[in-house]
Design an enzyme around this catalytic site. Structure first.
Site, PDB file in Angstrom:
ATOM      1  CD  GLU A   1     -19.868  29.566  32.348  1.00 32.16           C
ATOM      2  OE1 GLU A   1     -20.890  28.921  32.655  1.00 32.16           O
ATOM      3  OE2 GLU A   1     -19.504  29.745  31.179  1.00 32.16           O
TER       4      GLU A   1
ATOM      5  CD  GLU B   1     -16.409  27.427  29.140  1.00 30.54           C
ATOM      6  OE1 GLU B   1     -17.577  27.515  28.704  1.00 30.54           O
ATOM      7  OE2 GLU B   1     -16.119  26.843  30.188  1.00 30.54           O
TER       8      GLU B   1
HETATM    9  C1  PNW Z   1     -20.523  26.951  29.827  1.00 32.48           C
HETATM   10  N1  PNW Z   1     -25.209  31.171  28.471  1.00 32.48           N
HETATM   11  O1  PNW Z   1     -21.830  27.146  30.306  1.00 32.48           O
HETATM   12  C2  PNW Z   1     -19.816  25.986  30.773  1.00 32.48           C
HETATM   13  O2  PNW Z   1     -18.726  26.591  31.430  1.00 32.48           O
HETATM   14  C3  PNW Z   1     -19.353  24.717  30.110  1.00 32.48           C
HETATM   15  O3  PNW Z   1     -19.099  23.733  31.087  1.00 32.48           O
HETATM   16  C4  PNW Z   1     -20.375  24.289  29.105  1.00 32.48           C
HETATM   17  O4  PNW Z   1     -20.132  23.000  28.593  1.00 32.48           O
HETATM   18  C5  PNW Z   1     -20.367  25.330  27.996  1.00 32.48           C
HETATM   19  O5  PNW Z   1     -20.617  26.625  28.492  1.00 32.48           O
HETATM   20  C6  PNW Z   1     -21.370  25.049  26.886  1.00 32.48           C
HETATM   21  O6  PNW Z   1     -22.689  25.143  27.369  1.00 32.48           O
HETATM   22  C7  PNW Z   1     -22.621  28.149  29.763  1.00 32.48           C
HETATM   23  O7  PNW Z   1     -26.445  31.064  28.662  1.00 32.48           O
HETATM   24  C8  PNW Z   1     -23.999  27.957  29.731  1.00 32.48           C
HETATM   25  O8  PNW Z   1     -24.756  32.211  27.865  1.00 32.48           O
HETATM   26  C9  PNW Z   1     -24.846  28.967  29.315  1.00 32.48           C
HETATM   27  C10 PNW Z   1     -24.327  30.177  28.905  1.00 32.48           C
HETATM   28  C11 PNW Z   1     -22.970  30.389  28.927  1.00 32.48           C
HETATM   29  C12 PNW Z   1     -22.125  29.384  29.363  1.00 32.48           C
END
Ligand code: PNW
Length: 472
Positions: A158, A374
């Site tokens: 990401e 994910e």
């Molecule tokens: C991911 N969004 O972050 C990360 O890769 C993980 O480490 C994290 O624990 C997981 O999602 C849950 O939050 C994200 O805004 C944060 O769409 C925000 C977004 C997507 C992924």
């Protein structure tokens, strides 16, 4: 449509891989063991005021010591074929990889899930282009050590997410700038410089893998990008252009250079000379530097155009659009019924969004191989002192429906012709959720942080296990 209740792994193409995802800093703990030295997330989480509940990842799930527990405790594991991990410490990862393989689980390894060594940050971190060769050396060490057993490599997790939160909003490590301004950092330039160096680091690692390892180790290498689906709030030119800009600034920022050799043209127009250029050599190295795309997809937003405002020059002003799960004036509510919101402010439950983003990638980028690396949900925030909610959290039928609904829409995208090869749920265990600390529990298994980190199955782990435990 597809009846969710009946859905199981046999509905998916042969060879489709199911797994769960995790990340080193969120799981491992053992902060001062095994030669481990601080990363930017140790620094950030120990800075007062940065994490909601004042917690940090010093211990978290203690996976560094408890990785063996997977064998004893988890029926789900018997039915998975994959798990995404983030290597740090050859011996530990050898133990972990071997334990996974013994269970018949293929590790999909992410090289960088946000925990840059603090020692490199002190030299400028991702702002310093000398980090590129250091990253590719680190990647090469991992290919050397684990490539005999690891057949799927992911360079970065990401980049869009960590670049914007780390260098523009300042809410995550290394915490440069903030929406109020920049005490240190520069929101007009740093996000773009960092993204550029990350792309070049990714490409350098892929280059090493392809030149030195791929023909013998016979694995695949890709990158994981986070992408929401952005829905236009009407079909006016203004609104559809805003939705396209949102996709270009989030996904296209990284995927366009890899697939087409340059940043999206709207970024060139809006960011101007603050956007770095690729030399010819860099361009050809970045171009096609992936065997598969990892896609982290959780949610869908409406794309709300924002007026150009010179008071702050940053990524959002350049994009001139922000995403929101709510729209003040609903333009076509007949098409879009209200979206349920998870417990994160950013997580709206919109299962059809995964079909749209996957089909969008298929169309725009010539049908690359995709793995959903994910997808997951939290639906309430945990008060660590509230024991009742600890028990309630095991009855996570909302999470079961979430995964079933997203999977059935993913299956529709596959039937539309998209080349999707796998789906990993975030996450196997409750873990340390960055700035939300221990208040956000994404796990299919509950972790009792007050009682020896004991793990308990939630309903979702039973559901996933049943979904998988069927012969086709
Ligand atoms: C991911 N969004 O972050 C990360 O890769 C993980 O480490 C994290 O624990 C997981 O999602 C849950 O939050 C994200 O805004 C944060 O769409 C925000 C977004 C997507 C992924």
């Amino acid at each position: 449509g597809i009846a969710c209740a009946a859905l199981n792994r046999c509905d998916f193409p042969q060879g489709f891989v199911f797994g769960t995802a995790s990340a080193a800093y969120q799981y491992e703990g053992a902060v001062a063991e095994g030669g481990r030295r601080p990363s930017i997330w140790d620094t950030f989480s120990h800075t007062p005021g940065k994490i909601i509940d004042g917690s940090n990842g010093d211990v978290t799930d203690d996976q560094y010591h408890l990785y063996q527990v997977i064998k004893a405790l988890f029926p789900l594991f018997m039915h998975l074929n994959a798990s995404a991990v983030n290597p740090e410490g050859i011996a530990y990862y050898n133990r972990l990889i071997d334990a996974l393989l013994k269970q018949g689980i293929q590790p999909y390894v992410t090289l960088y899930h946000w925990d840059l060594p603090q020692a490199l940050e002190d030299l400028g971190g991702w702002l310093n282009s000398s980090t590129i060769v250091k990253f590719s050396a680190y990647a090469e060490a991992c290919f050397n050590a684990f490539g005999d057993r690891v057949k799927h490599w992911i360079t970065f997790n990401e980049p869009h997410n960590f670049v914007v939160t780390g260098y523009d909003l300042g809410v995550e490590a290394p915490g440069r700038c903030s929406i109020l301004g920049c005490l240190r950092g520069n929101s007009a330039t740093e996000p773009y410089i960092v993204a550029h160096n990350v792309l070049l680091s990714h490409a350098a690692a892929v280059d090493v893998y392809r030149k030195k390892f791929q023909s013998t180790q016979k694995g695949k290498i890709g990158i994981t990008l986070d992408a929401k689906w952005y829905e236009s709030i009407s079909n006016s030119t203004e609104h559809t252009a805003a939705a396209q800009r949102a996709l270009d600034f989030e996904l296209g920022w990284f995927l366009d250079p890899i697939m087409f050799g340059d940043y999206p043209s709207v970024m060139r127009e809006n960011v101007g000379d603050r956007l770095p250029n690729f030399t010819n050599e860099e361009r050809s190295r970045v171009l096609h530097s992936m065997d598969f795309l990892g896609l982290n997809h959780y949610t869908t937003n409406f794309a709300l155009p924002i007026p150009f405002n010179l008071s702050r020059v940053d990524y959002y002003m350049d994009a001139r659009v922000i995403g929101s799960g709510k729209v003040s004036k609903c333009f076509h509510c007949n098409i879009f019924p209200s979206w349920f919101q998870g417990a994160s402010f950013w997580l709206y439950i919109v299962p059809w969004g995964i079909r749209k983003i996957v089909n969008y990638i298929k169309e725009r980028y010539n049908n690359p191989t995709i793995i959903i690396t994910e997808n997951g949900l939290i639906f309430f925030l945990m008060d660590q002192n509230n024991l009742l909610s600890s028990k309630e959290t095991l009855k996570d039928d909302i999470r079961v429906n979430f995964h079933a609904d997203y999977l059935s829409n993913l299956l529709l995208a596959i039937r539309d012709g998209a080349d999707v090869r796998g789906y990993f749920a975030w996450s196997l265990l409750d873990n340390w959720e960055w700035t939300s600390g221990f208040t956000s529990r994404f796990g299919l298994y509950y972790v009792d942080y007050k009682n020896e980190l004991k793990r308990y199955p939630k309903n979702s782990s039973v559901w996933f296990s049943n979904f998988l435990n069927i012969s086709c």
